[in-house]
Design an enzyme around this catalytic site. Sequence first.
Site, PDB file in Angstrom:
ATOM      1  N   LYS A 174      60.843 103.596  36.375  1.00 19.72           N
ATOM      2  CA  LYS A 174      62.036 104.080  35.651  1.00 19.72           C
ATOM      3  C   LYS A 174      61.814 105.463  35.024  1.00 19.72           C
ATOM      4  O   LYS A 174      62.751 106.212  34.838  1.00 19.72           O
ATOM      5  CB  LYS A 174      62.441 103.087  34.571  1.00 19.72           C
ATOM      6  CG  LYS A 174      63.081 101.825  35.108  1.00 19.72           C
ATOM      7  CD  LYS A 174      63.521 100.951  33.941  1.00 19.72           C
ATOM      8  CE  LYS A 174      64.150  99.671  34.386  1.00 19.72           C
ATOM      9  NZ  LYS A 174      64.681  98.881  33.266  1.00 19.72           N
ATOM     10  N   SER A 208      63.958 100.097  26.773  1.00 19.83           N
ATOM     11  CA  SER A 208      65.120  99.264  26.465  1.00 19.83           C
ATOM     12  C   SER A 208      65.409  99.270  24.968  1.00 19.83           C
ATOM     13  O   SER A 208      66.557  99.118  24.553  1.00 19.83           O
ATOM     14  CB  SER A 208      64.947  97.844  26.998  1.00 19.83           C
ATOM     15  OG  SER A 208      63.823  97.256  26.430  1.00 19.83           O
TER      16      SER A 208
HETATM   17  N1  LIG Z   1      68.750  92.269  30.482  1.00 26.83           N
HETATM   18  C1  LIG Z   1      68.655  93.486  30.960  1.00 26.83           C
HETATM   19  O1  LIG Z   1      69.566  94.009  31.628  1.00 26.83           O
HETATM   20  C2  LIG Z   1      67.407  94.277  30.667  1.00 26.83           C
HETATM   21  C3  LIG Z   1      67.425  95.677  30.769  1.00 26.83           C
HETATM   22  C4  LIG Z   1      66.259  96.380  30.460  1.00 26.83           C
HETATM   23  C5  LIG Z   1      65.104  95.683  30.088  1.00 26.83           C
HETATM   24  N2  LIG Z   1      65.133  94.321  30.019  1.00 26.83           N
HETATM   25  C6  LIG Z   1      63.940  93.561  29.611  1.00 26.83           C
HETATM   26  O2  LIG Z   1      63.461  94.098  28.390  1.00 26.83           O
HETATM   27  C7  LIG Z   1      62.057  93.990  28.347  1.00 26.83           C
HETATM   28  C8  LIG Z   1      61.443  95.320  27.967  1.00 26.83           C
HETATM   29  O3  LIG Z   1      61.712  96.313  28.940  1.00 26.83           O
HETATM   30  P1  LIG Z   1      61.184  97.816  28.740  1.00 26.83           P
HETATM   31  O4  LIG Z   1      61.468  98.529  30.005  1.00 26.83           O
HETATM   32  O5  LIG Z   1      61.677  98.390  27.468  1.00 26.83           O
HETATM   33  O6  LIG Z   1      59.606  97.524  28.646  1.00 26.83           O
HETATM   34  P2  LIG Z   1      58.419  98.380  28.094  1.00 26.83           P
HETATM   35  O7  LIG Z   1      58.849  99.787  27.853  1.00 26.83           O
HETATM   36  O8  LIG Z   1      57.241  98.104  28.959  1.00 26.83           O
HETATM   37  O9  LIG Z   1      58.083  97.643  26.682  1.00 26.83           O
HETATM   38  C9  LIG Z   1      58.934  97.683  25.616  1.00 26.83           C
HETATM   39  C10 LIG Z   1      58.130  97.702  24.321  1.00 26.83           C
HETATM   40  O10 LIG Z   1      57.642  96.409  24.044  1.00 26.83           O
HETATM   41  C11 LIG Z   1      56.491  96.522  23.210  1.00 26.83           C
HETATM   42  N3  LIG Z   1      55.426  95.745  23.829  1.00 26.83           N
HETATM   43  C12 LIG Z   1      54.937  95.852  25.075  1.00 26.83           C
HETATM   44  N4  LIG Z   1      53.944  94.975  25.275  1.00 26.83           N
HETATM   45  C13 LIG Z   1      53.795  94.316  24.098  1.00 26.83           C
HETATM   46  C14 LIG Z   1      52.902  93.298  23.641  1.00 26.83           C
HETATM   47  N5  LIG Z   1      51.964  92.790  24.447  1.00 26.83           N
HETATM   48  N6  LIG Z   1      53.035  92.862  22.363  1.00 26.83           N
HETATM   49  C15 LIG Z   1      53.987  93.378  21.530  1.00 26.83           C
HETATM   50  N7  LIG Z   1      54.851  94.348  21.915  1.00 26.83           N
HETATM   51  C16 LIG Z   1      54.741  94.800  23.170  1.00 26.83           C
HETATM   52  C17 LIG Z   1      56.117  98.001  23.146  1.00 26.83           C
HETATM   53  O11 LIG Z   1      56.566  98.540  21.904  1.00 26.83           O
HETATM   54  P3  LIG Z   1      55.488  98.921  20.771  1.00 26.83           P
HETATM   55  O12 LIG Z   1      54.417  99.701  21.465  1.00 26.83           O
HETATM   56  O13 LIG Z   1      56.275  99.750  19.821  1.00 26.83           O
HETATM   57  O14 LIG Z   1      54.968  97.656  20.159  1.00 26.83           O
HETATM   58  C18 LIG Z   1      56.910  98.596  24.312  1.00 26.83           C
HETATM   59  O15 LIG Z   1      57.253  99.927  24.125  1.00 26.83           O
HETATM   60  C19 LIG Z   1      61.617  93.467  29.711  1.00 26.83           C
HETATM   61  O16 LIG Z   1      61.392  92.086  29.613  1.00 26.83           O
HETATM   62  C20 LIG Z   1      62.800  93.747  30.594  1.00 26.83           C
HETATM   63  O17 LIG Z   1      62.929  92.818  31.662  1.00 26.83           O
HETATM   64  C21 LIG Z   1      66.257  93.615  30.291  1.00 26.83           C
END
Ligand SMILES: NC(=O)c1ccc[n+]([C@@H]2O[C@H](COP(=O)([O-])OP(=O)(O)OC[C@H]3O[C@@H](n4cnc5c(N)ncnc54)[C@H](OP(=O)(O)O)[C@@H]3O)[C@@H](O)[C@H]2O)c1
Length: 247
Positions: free
Chosen positions: A66, A130
């Site tokens: 992304k 997200s």
């Molecule tokens: N429903 C939908 O349409 C939709 C759309 C987009 C995303 N999503 C879902 O949203 C989730 C996140 O997506 P993303 O792209 O934002 O992911 P990402 O950038 O990989 O992670 C989001 C944030 O989560 C925190 N994080 C990551 N691993 C962690 C851990 N082990 N423990 C605690 N915090 C942790 C981190 O924040 P910190 O470093 O600040 O702690 C990271 O910046 C996924 O499950 C995705 O499938 C769903």
Amino acid sequence: MEKVYGLIGQTVSHSFSKTYFDEKFFRDGLRDHRYELFPLKDIKEIETLFKETKGLMGLNVTVPYKEVVMKHLDEVYPVAKFIGAVNVIKISNGKKIGFNTDSDAFYETLNHWLPKGKTYQAIILGSGGSSKAVQKALKKKNMDFKLVSREKKKGDYTYEDLKKNPKIITDTKLLINTTPLGMHPNNDDYPPIEFSQITKEHYVYDLIYNPARTVFLQKAEMHGATIKNGLEMLHVQAEKSWEIWNS
Ligand SMILES: NC(=O)c1ccc[n+]([C@@H]2O[C@H](COP(=O)([O-])OP(=O)(O)OC[C@H]3O[C@@H](n4cnc5c(N)ncnc54)[C@H](OP(=O)(O)O)[C@@H]3O)[C@@H](O)[C@H]2O)c1
């Protein structure tokens, strides 16, 4: 000529998007439309995909591309730049343009879900792509929010802060999980918050859609909260891709 759409990502075999668009094309009688899965070992392979896929009109983008996909595009819309992630690409007269539909999709689902006319203080868990989409949507709704991050400098609170000050959760009635904690196949994980602070006045939203009821949502529901998973957001977001490809 056949119109081709598709999904790029590293592992795209169990794709919601393909099922969604296959059904849509069938239902709407779009027999000359096709939705393909394009697993890429390296984002550089997108250049060959662009060159060799005849009739390519649009792509959805999933992990881990992304962010890195941006440098392979001719233009990136400001919202996608702000969020730092592209989840939709439109190919128009050979020009590749990047969009992000997550913020608008989240905004729409929040409007469907929360009681009308009420505003809430929110807590957003996580500070990634997200999370930025959610922040943008909450700003549009004039809702105040605080960010919870594992790192002090990335948010307003750390998880330790929440444990030390239980009132933060008690007083904040909208909780949104934007971390991947609890997502398949790591279904047993959940954000480390104190669930006993959650009450029946709380609204708890998890962006994860697989599984449909994460441990986070189950625990919140046990304490009486109204819960919502990420499935509707996923549907709305896919429909918004379609609108972009046809605009
Ligand atoms: N429903 C939908 O349409 C939709 C759309 C987009 C995303 N999503 C879902 O949203 C989730 C996140 O997506 P993303 O792209 O934002 O992911 P990402 O950038 O990989 O992670 C989001 C944030 O989560 C925190 N994080 C990551 N691993 C962690 C851990 N082990 N423990 C605690 N915090 C942790 C981190 O924040 P910190 O470093 O600040 O702690 C990271 O910046 C996924 O499950 C995705 O499938 C769903």
